[in-house]
Scaffold this motif. Structure first.
Motif, short mmCIF file in Angstrom:
data_model
loop_
_atom_site.label_atom_id
_atom_site.label_comp_id
_atom_site.label_asym_id
_atom_site.label_seq_id
_atom_site.Cartn_x
_atom_site.Cartn_y
_atom_site.Cartn_z
N GLU A 1 -87.01 19.48 -67.91
CA GLU A 1 -86.65 20.68 -68.64
C GLU A 1 -85.85 20.26 -69.87
OE1 GLU A 1 -86.59 24.69 -69.46
OE2 GLU A 1 -87.57 23.78 -67.75
N HIS B 1 -85.40 20.65 -74.32
CA HIS B 1 -85.70 21.40 -75.53
C HIS B 1 -84.95 20.75 -76.68
CE1 HIS B 1 -87.19 24.61 -72.92
NE2 HIS B 1 -86.06 24.52 -72.25
N ARG C 1 -81.17 31.06 -77.20
CA ARG C 1 -81.66 32.22 -76.44
C ARG C 1 -83.09 32.01 -75.99
NH1 ARG C 1 -78.13 36.33 -79.68
NH2 ARG C 1 -76.31 36.18 -78.34
N ARG C 2 -83.89 31.40 -76.85
CA ARG C 2 -85.28 31.10 -76.47
C ARG C 2 -85.32 30.14 -75.27
NH1 ARG C 2 -90.44 29.78 -80.10
NH2 ARG C 2 -91.74 29.04 -78.41
N TRP C 3 -84.37 29.22 -75.23
CA TRP C 3 -84.28 28.26 -74.13
C TRP C 3 -83.60 28.86 -72.90
CZ3 TRP C 3 -81.78 23.98 -77.62
CH2 TRP C 3 -82.72 23.54 -78.53
N ARG C 4 -83.25 30.16 -72.99
CA ARG C 4 -82.61 30.92 -71.91
C ARG C 4 -81.20 30.43 -71.59
NH1 ARG C 4 -88.12 30.83 -69.62
NH2 ARG C 4 -88.99 32.87 -70.01
N SER D 1 -77.40 31.24 -72.28
CA SER D 1 -76.73 32.46 -72.70
C SER D 1 -75.24 32.39 -72.42
CB SER D 1 -77.36 33.66 -71.98
OG SER D 1 -77.19 33.52 -70.58
N VAL E 1 -82.86 26.28 -66.32
CA VAL E 1 -81.67 26.95 -66.84
C VAL E 1 -81.39 28.19 -66.01
CG1 VAL E 1 -80.67 28.12 -68.82
CG2 VAL E 1 -82.09 26.12 -69.17
N ALA F 1 -80.27 31.79 -65.29
CA ALA F 1 -80.27 32.99 -66.13
C ALA F 1 -78.97 33.74 -66.05
CB ALA F 1 -81.42 33.90 -65.71
#
Length: 160
Positions: free
Chosen positions: A31, A33, A58-61, A63, A158, A160
């Protein structure tokens, strides 16, 4: 996600040359990015880099407060490179295995150092903030970097 090419010293090369090689699949976290952007030093780029970083996180979750902390540090490091560095600026952000790494590179060989600003100074606190919010940070001259931790779920993705 495509594999990137990295440059490493080859033991076969005796004259100091480097050659591009493909990383082994074991070198690539399950995982992971990353994004990288280069730009000319202009203060207008600071809010753009904050917005870009926020969008990717945010795209990679990723937060919560991690995003706020990372975006603040990106703002400080990019501002530092624009105000005190030389030449083009390169921002890269990568996330893998619960660690997020931010790197800002300019052409100045000078190492970034924490200043101790007086109470009435309007600037000089950027690297103090980086040191306060980041898990680790450092400067090797042209590059100033820092890391953050973010939560992973039981499956290694990741949280959430």
């Amino acid at each position: 996600m495509s594999q990137s090419t990295t440059t490493r010293r080859s033991p076969d090369l005796t004259d100091g040359q480097s050659m591009p090689i493909r990383p082994r699949s074991a070198d690539i976290p399950v995982e992971s990015h990353a994004f990288e952007v280069a730009f000319l030093p202009d203060p207008i780029r600071v809010p753009e880099m904050r917005q870009t970083t926020t969008a990717f996180l945010r795209r990679w979750r990723i937060s919560g407060s991690v995003v706020d902390d990372v975006v603040l540090v990106v703002s400080e490091l990019v501002t530092n490179a624009i105000c005190h560095g030389d030449g083009a600026v390169r921002l890269s952000v990568s996330a893998a295995d619960g660690e997020l790494r931010v790197s800002v590179i300019d052409q100045s060989p000078d190492r970034a150092t924490v200043r101790h600003a007086d109470a009435d100074d309007v600037s000089g606190r950027g690297l103090f903030l980086v040191a306060a919010f980041a898990h680790r940070w450092g400067s090797g001259g042209e590059e100033t970097w820092c890391t953050f931790r973010y939560p992973l779920g039981d499956d290694g993705a990741v949280a959430a």
